[in-house]
Design an enzyme around this catalytic site. Sequence first.
Site: not given
Length: 249
Positions: A94-95
């Site tokens: 994700s991030m």
Amino acid sequence: MPPSSPSPYLTRHTRPDRPARRLVCFPHAGGAASFYRPWARYADPSLELLAVQYPGRENRFREPLVPTMDPLAAAVADALLALPPVPTVFFGHSMGAAVAYETLLRLEGAGACHVTRLCVSGRSPDGAARPAVRTDDEVVEAVGSLGGTHAAVLDDPDLRELLLPVIRNDYHLIDVYRRRADAPPLHADVHALTGDRDPQVTPGEAAGWSALTSGSFTLTVLEGDHFYLVPAVGRVARAAMEPAQPLPV
């Protein structure tokens, strides 16, 4: 025995005396280095497993949060450049996929060629369009829509008060982040992984990472939502730990 941590930005989960290769893992928004501690059980004795520890959480709880990508990726890159070069793989979820990508751009820009594969999980190259500013309730709603451990934890008022500033900071970081359109293609191979029911990225969007490298590209779609990698931890960890190619002579 090697020191417990080569840098505040790096947490060691395995400690080979003479590592032959290295896996560096980058946590998701609101996540911390401990998310990857269970991966140690899948590592062979030659693998050094490192997880990035962003400021403001766990052993770095009292340190100021970093709200933008550039200083965060630069600091992680500096910490990794200080290590002895061995064949290395990055894994970011994700991030963390975006932080891993930006960190690798900086390493390759510095002439480092020992990171041979980038594994990007649960994110397309440019992410989803999101508001740059969110209320606390919007952050909690967004976290809940993705599942994972934070969704239930934020129901507890005390834990919510503790964790929400970290999650809000990270959501701001990734919401305002924009990948440079003129960034050079990576030399490292890229392996994109995603869940087939991830509300943030479709398999087709994840395949967009293929345009960002001059190396090979692989796409793996597994059953699950945004946190598909939790129930599939063994399969995902082993995929990330596949031996990297030898360093160029």
